[in-house]
Design a protein around this motif. Structure first.
Motif, PDB file in Angstrom:
ATOM      1  N   TRP A 129      10.452  10.161   1.766  1.00 27.31           N
ATOM      2  CA  TRP A 129      10.787   8.951   1.023  1.00 27.31           C
ATOM      3  C   TRP A 129      11.236   9.324  -0.384  1.00 27.31           C
ATOM      4  N   GLU A 130      12.503   9.039  -0.661  1.00 21.88           N
ATOM      5  CA  GLU A 130      13.065   9.324  -1.985  1.00 21.88           C
ATOM      6  C   GLU A 130      12.850  10.779  -2.388  1.00 21.88           C
ATOM      7  N   GLY A 131      12.933  11.680  -1.401  1.00 22.09           N
ATOM      8  CA  GLY A 131      12.764  13.101  -1.676  1.00 22.09           C
ATOM      9  C   GLY A 131      11.351  13.499  -2.037  1.00 22.09           C
ATOM     10  N   SER A 132      10.374  12.630  -1.767  1.00 15.95           N
ATOM     11  CA  SER A 132       9.003  12.877  -2.218  1.00 15.95           C
ATOM     12  C   SER A 132       8.137  13.606  -1.204  1.00 15.95           C
ATOM     13  N   GLN A 133       8.649  13.777   0.019  1.00 17.27           N
ATOM     14  CA  GLN A 133       7.853  14.365   1.103  1.00 17.27           C
ATOM     15  C   GLN A 133       6.600  13.549   1.400  1.00 17.27           C
TER      16      GLN A 133
ATOM     17  N   HIS B 191       2.079   4.549  -3.334  1.00 18.40           N
ATOM     18  CA  HIS B 191       2.721   4.944  -4.602  1.00 18.40           C
ATOM     19  C   HIS B 191       3.426   3.736  -5.230  1.00 18.40           C
ATOM     20  N   LEU B 192       4.169   2.987  -4.419  1.00 14.05           N
ATOM     21  CA  LEU B 192       4.869   1.814  -4.935  1.00 14.05           C
ATOM     22  C   LEU B 192       3.891   0.737  -5.392  1.00 14.05           C
ATOM     23  N   HIS B 193       2.771   0.625  -4.701  1.00 12.74           N
ATOM     24  CA  HIS B 193       1.741  -0.330  -5.117  1.00 12.74           C
ATOM     25  C   HIS B 193       1.194   0.033  -6.501  1.00 12.74           C
TER      26      HIS B 193
ATOM     27  N   LEU C 146      10.161  -1.106  -1.018  1.00 21.04           N
ATOM     28  CA  LEU C 146       9.839  -0.736   0.356  1.00 21.04           C
ATOM     29  C   LEU C 146      10.623  -1.564   1.376  1.00 21.04           C
ATOM     30  N   VAL C 147      11.186  -2.673   0.959  1.00 23.11           N
ATOM     31  CA  VAL C 147      11.785  -3.638   1.884  1.00 23.11           C
ATOM     32  C   VAL C 147      13.060  -3.101   2.535  1.00 23.11           C
ATOM     33  N   ASP C 148      13.191  -3.348   3.832  1.00 27.02           N
ATOM     34  CA  ASP C 148      14.370  -2.977   4.609  1.00 27.02           C
ATOM     35  C   ASP C 148      15.621  -3.609   3.986  1.00 27.02           C
ATOM     36  N   GLN C 149      16.624  -2.791   3.711  1.00 20.87           N
ATOM     37  CA  GLN C 149      17.853  -3.285   3.096  1.00 20.87           C
ATOM     38  C   GLN C 149      18.617  -4.222   4.017  1.00 20.87           C
TER      39      GLN C 149
ATOM     40  N   LYS D  64       2.510  -9.800  -0.459  1.00 17.92           N
ATOM     41  CA  LYS D  64       1.183 -10.038   0.097  1.00 17.92           C
ATOM     42  C   LYS D  64       0.988  -9.251   1.388  1.00 17.92           C
ATOM     43  N   TYR D  65       2.003  -9.206   2.236  1.00 16.54           N
ATOM     44  CA  TYR D  65       1.881  -8.472   3.502  1.00 16.54           C
ATOM     45  C   TYR D  65       1.695  -6.977   3.249  1.00 16.54           C
ATOM     46  N   ILE D  66       2.400  -6.433   2.258  1.00 16.81           N
ATOM     47  CA  ILE D  66       2.223  -5.013   1.918  1.00 16.81           C
ATOM     48  C   ILE D  66       0.781  -4.755   1.480  1.00 16.81           C
ATOM     49  N   LYS D  67       0.241  -5.650   0.676  1.00 15.75           N
ATOM     50  CA  LYS D  67      -1.132  -5.478   0.203  1.00 15.75           C
ATOM     51  C   LYS D  67      -2.131  -5.604   1.353  1.00 15.75           C
TER      52      LYS D  67
END
Length: 371
Positions: free
Chosen positions: A254-258, A267-269, A277-280, A292-295
């Motif tokens: 993810w974003e070159g972060s392994q 990390h995004l939280h 994180l949302v699908d483009q 809320k769903y991510i949390k």
């Protein structure tokens, strides 16, 4: 293609006629569902023609078929060299024969004839979630947020039924996108119960061999084989993140972060950048709902199993106007399959508490504790 399955079963020592179908094997009563013959299933699937192939389950290819009365079915014969033995096969059909819920795949029948072992399900029009979500982007299936939200909620309700509403609770053990089927209206149905375990309510855990899929496995289960309902809760949390991101949990770049999908979500939280994180491909959505769903997914995947909510509480989190108490949220449990180590972090032993902002509910709803 030769019709039927592939390992000979020793059902009875005495010789039986070729068309004999046992109604009880190894003590399992199988008289409450339909017994199909090989001939019926071969006719229904055009002798298992490749044009009728609709997917692949944990232990074999799945074919579409049509019975004489016009009903469409999905037929799963055991594959050559399958590791699913008699016990797993019987677990699947015996479990599903007594389970009825709109978010669980309906068992139509089975076939045990000579060397053949086959499970017959209801036909589900839109295939599985993995194909719809993570498969060929050129497909005609478009999953907008309304559908994705409904899939999360329906899957949660199916799991809550298995965990809490049955007289003898069931842990699925293999919750993942390919085991969530979608009907003509994109309502989710949990399938593939070959790894399911009956879970008596008076015990805290079962020690068992590891079963499931990398990326969805709770670390305490992957490391020590300590199975509780919370292992399914963890898998469901990962599934929510896949549904929101449109990406596989097995992706580790993810974003070159392994980082894995779950690591990246955490990390995004921490950075309060949830919407990255949302699908483009998801053009319109409620930012508040998605966050809320991510949390909720992160609450489900906490390192300490006892801190994860019950599935009945997850349903409430997803469907009610509930404000999550994020102060109680701790880091997710991660399992590094490359080195065989857990990266679980120590977490506060206090139980998770969540509160509601709804005027129709109490200010404090439920304290989530281990069963």
């Amino acid at each position: 293609m030769r019709c039927g399955c592939f390992r000979r079963l020793s059902i009875k020592k005495e010789k039986r006629p070729n068309n004999y179908i046992s109604s009880e094997i190894e003590g399992y009563p199988l008289d409450n569902i339909r017994n199909f013959s090989d001939k019926e299933l071969c006719l229904a699937t055009d002798n298992y023609h490749l044009s009728n192939k609709i997917g692949r389950g944990g232990f074999g290819t799945v074919f579409q078929g049509t019975l004489k009365d016009g009903r469409k079915i999905a037929v799963k014969p055991l594959s050559v060299g399958s590791k699913q033995g008699v016990r797993e096969f019987l677990t699947e059909i015996n479990t599903l024969s007594y389970v009825k819920h709109e978010n669980l795949v309906e068992l139509v029948g089975f076939c045990v004839q000579g060397p053949n072992r086959t499970v017959v399900y209801e036909y589900v029009e839109n295939g599985n979630l993995h194909t719809a979500l993570l498969g060929n982007k050129k497909s005609n299936i478009k999953l907008e947020w309304r559908k994705r939200s409904a899939i999360c909620i329906g899957t949660a309700k199916g799991l809550a039924y298995l965990h809490e509403e049955l007289a003898q609770h069931i842990v699925h053990r293999d919750i993942k996108a390919s085991n969530v089927l979608l009907d003509k209206d994109f309502n989710p149905k949990i399938g593939d119960f070959g790894m399911a375990k009956l879970f008596p309510d008076d015990i805290t855990h079962i020690s068992t061999r590891i079963a499931g899929t990398t990326g969805y496995l709770a670390p305490e289960y992957a490391l020590g084989g300590q199975l509780t309902k919370k292992a399914d809760v963890y898998s469901f949390g990962v599934l929510i993140l896949e549904i929101i991101s449109g990406k596989s949990s097995s992706r580790t770049n993810w974003e070159g972060s392994q980082k894995s999908l779950l690591e990246w979500a955490w990390h995004l939280h921490e950075e309060e950048k949830w919407l990255e994180l949302v699908d483009q491909d998801m053009e319109e959505f409620s930012e508040k709902e998605v966050i809320k769903y991510i949390k909720v997914a992160l609450f489900c995947t906490q390192a300490a199993a006892k801190r994860r909510p019950l599935m009945t509480q997850v349903v409430d989190m997803l469907t009610k106007d509930i404000q999550l108490n994020e102060k109680q949220l701790t880091a997710p449990g991660l399992f590094n399959t490359d080195v065989g180590e857990s990266s679980q972090k120590k977490s506060n032993p206090e139980s998770l508490v969540y509160h509601t902002s709804s005027t129709e509910a109490l200010a404090s709803i439920t304290e989530v504790t281990a069963r």
